[in-house]
Design a protein around this motif. Structure first.
Motif, PDB file in Angstrom:
ATOM      1  N   ASN A   1      75.484  49.130   4.042  1.00 39.15           N
ATOM      2  CA  ASN A   1      74.338  48.570   3.315  1.00 39.15           C
ATOM      3  C   ASN A   1      73.737  49.533   2.291  1.00 39.15           C
ATOM      4  O   ASN A   1      73.258  49.101   1.231  1.00 39.15           O
ATOM      5  CB  ASN A   1      73.238  48.149   4.290  1.00 39.15           C
ATOM      6  N   TYR A   2      73.743  50.844   2.590  1.00 39.18           N
ATOM      7  CA  TYR A   2      73.009  51.794   1.759  1.00 39.18           C
ATOM      8  C   TYR A   2      73.883  52.906   1.177  1.00 39.18           C
ATOM      9  O   TYR A   2      73.545  53.466   0.143  1.00 39.18           O
ATOM     10  CB  TYR A   2      71.867  52.431   2.569  1.00 39.18           C
TER      11      TYR A   2
ATOM     12  N   GLY B   1      68.630  53.008   6.182  1.00 35.00           N
ATOM     13  CA  GLY B   1      69.949  53.630   6.147  1.00 35.00           C
ATOM     14  C   GLY B   1      69.973  54.950   6.893  1.00 35.00           C
ATOM     15  O   GLY B   1      69.339  55.125   7.942  1.00 35.00           O
TER      16      GLY B   1
END
Length: 514
Positions: A333-334, A447
């Protein structure tokens, strides 16, 4: 004015409810009195106390002692004694022996355990399985130790399974448990101290320690804590553990709970104190550190290279179980740049048709895994493993085929779940499993930065924990003299010192200095 109003409202809502005492105060006062020399009065008192004949397992037998020509009665709880032995060794001699004697001990063939006069003390003896004899005109009651409780025999440990080493485990019989410890420590300095921790149920607790090792201040602190327990009943050591903990709401355990006598003995010989309790097939080790809970008894039974390999494997499993799912969420995701291009393309390909974000995938599968784990434990043992295997296979395959979950998530969850099984201590296992969810939420929020913040908070929290004054990460921090048996275990010949944080009276394990 407003502050006073708010204080009044707060007191109104926080006020504890008041209840009228419904106990029979007359009966409470009666227990502090001495028994009477009158036969009928004693008989009526104990019939009232034990609700005879309403309570069907309470037995009262009236008779005449032939050699004394005096009336008497015995009272006992039939479900806790050997009734046949009472008839042969106590009743029969008293009724049939024609030889004149003024001493009851010379008439019966069963040894007298004690003589008591207080009604409350006699009542406690009867409720623990002893038999009480009342003789007309006598100012004291004769107590016979006739307890015979049914229970399990000594069996193998169910939760702490090892390949090498002793296979014996504690059971619910307190005397068996003390015997298992005595069998391994043949030392006159081993003390078994008795305490009663509750008023109504009168639960027995034994403190087991070596008087030439244990720190007196630690012993006093534990005894004071036990005596300060204000409860009607504590029926098991697992409940007593929650009364003794400094932080009962703490996520990580600060008291070691074990069902293995050999493990308990190893802690006693270091200067720890072990608590045993009737009807509990385990013991509590006080105080306990993170390393004591993390270690397994098999680490010492195996040769040093093998034991260290298993210990390192357990440490790796702890990190995988706690961080694998959160790390997957953080990098997908990050921090996509951390993934090699080929692996990134593979992950993107598997997630192409999945409509849900990765954190939802992880949470769904983590929840499913926990449900399967608990279902496998709660159902009958023959079908428990089948439910776990079939449930995981069908659920995982169906979720992938339905494009709800990506295959790589199944791999991450399976690896994380299997790693958690290597952590043998039940309380520590729960702590790691719950911490995993905290890490998942922090990774989904920020994250890797969220994970780092959660790790720092966790470390700050862990170093603040204490177990009866002993820091949770001792002897690593604060550093104290010890055997250095933390992550890498030395060979047995190098384990020269006992843990310094316990302040034992004898620090050196071996007799001669080298």
């Amino acid at each position: 004015m407003k502050k006073n109003i708010f204080k009044s409202i707060r007191k109104l809502f926080n006020k504890e409810p008041q209840f009228d005492e419904k106990s029979n105060q007359h009966r409470i006062n009666l227990k502090h009195q001495d028994i009477s020399t009158r036969y009928e009065e004693n008989l009526e008192i104990f019939k009232t106390i034990f609700s005879f004949p309403m309570s069907c397992d309470v037995k009262i037998r009236e008779f005449t002692i032939r050699s004394l020509n005096r009336r008497a009665f015995i009272i006992f709880i039939a479900t806790m004694v050997d009734g046949e032995y009472i008839m042969k060794s106590i009743l029969k001699p008293l009724i049939e022996n024609p030889q004149p004697s003024r001493d009851i001990a010379n008439i019966v063939s069963f040894p007298i355990e004690d003589t008591k006069t207080k009604i409350g003390a006699i009542t406690e003896d009867i409720t623990t399985g002893n038999t009480a004899l009342f003789v007309e005109g006598d100012h004291q009651c004769y107590i016979f130790a006739t307890t015979e409780l049914k229970g399990r025999s000594i069996e193998k440990s169910d939760n702490e399974v090892i390949i090498r080493g002793a296979k014996e485990a504690f059971n619910e019989n307190l005397f068996d448990n003390v015997g298992l410890i005595r069998k391994k420590i043949k030392n006159e300095n081993l003390i078994v101290d008795h305490l009663v921790v509750t008023e109504r149920s009168r639960n027995d607790v034994l403190l087991v320690y070596e008087k030439d090792l244990v720190d007196d201040k630690l012993l006093q602190a534990i005894t004071k804590k036990l005596n300060s327990i204000d409860a009607d009943s504590v029926i098991d050591l697992s409940i007593l553990e929650q009364f003794l903990e400094e932080r009962p709401r703490s996520l990580f355990p600060t008291i070691l709970n074990t069902e293995r006598p050999d493990r308990a003995v190893s802690f006693i010989e270091e200067g720890h104190i072990v608590l045993l309790m009737s009807n509990s097939p385990n013991c509590l080790v006080l105080p306990a550190t993170f390393w004591a809970i993390f270690h397994s008894p098999e680490d010492h039974y195996l040769r040093t290279p093998y034991g260290n390999f298993i210990r390192l494997l357990r440490l790796v499993a702890l990190f995988i179980s706690m961080f694998a799912s959160a790390f997957y969420i953080a990098i997908t995701n990050y921090h996509v740049g951390m993934i090699p291009p080929d692996l990134l393309m593979a992950i993107a390909g598997t997630r192409e048709r999945v409509p849900l974000p990765s954190i939802i995938e992880i949470l769904m599968m983590e929840l499913a895994f926990e449900l399967i784990r608990e279902a496998g434990l709660r159902v009958p043992s023959p079908i428990g493993p089948t439910i776990g295997i079939v449930g995981a296979l069908i659920l995982g395959q169906a979720a992938v085929q339905a494009n709800i979950i990506s295959p790589i998530v199944i791999i991450v969850i399976a690896l994380s779940g299997l790693s958690s099984f290597i952590i043998s201590d039940v309380s520590m296992n729960f702590a790691i499993r719950i911490s995993r969810f905290l890490m998942i939420f922090s990774a989904g929020f920020m994250g890797m930065y969220g994970m780092e913040a959660m790790i720092l908070l966790g470390i700050y929290y862990l170093v603040s924990l204490k177990s009866f004054g002993v820091p949770y990460f001792a002897p690593m921090t604060p550093h104290t003299t010890s055997a250095k048996d933390l992550i890498i275990r030395p060979v047995p010949m190098k384990l020269r010192f006992r843990p310094g944080y316990l302040k034992p009276k004898d620090m050196v394990r071996q007799g001669k200095d080298s």
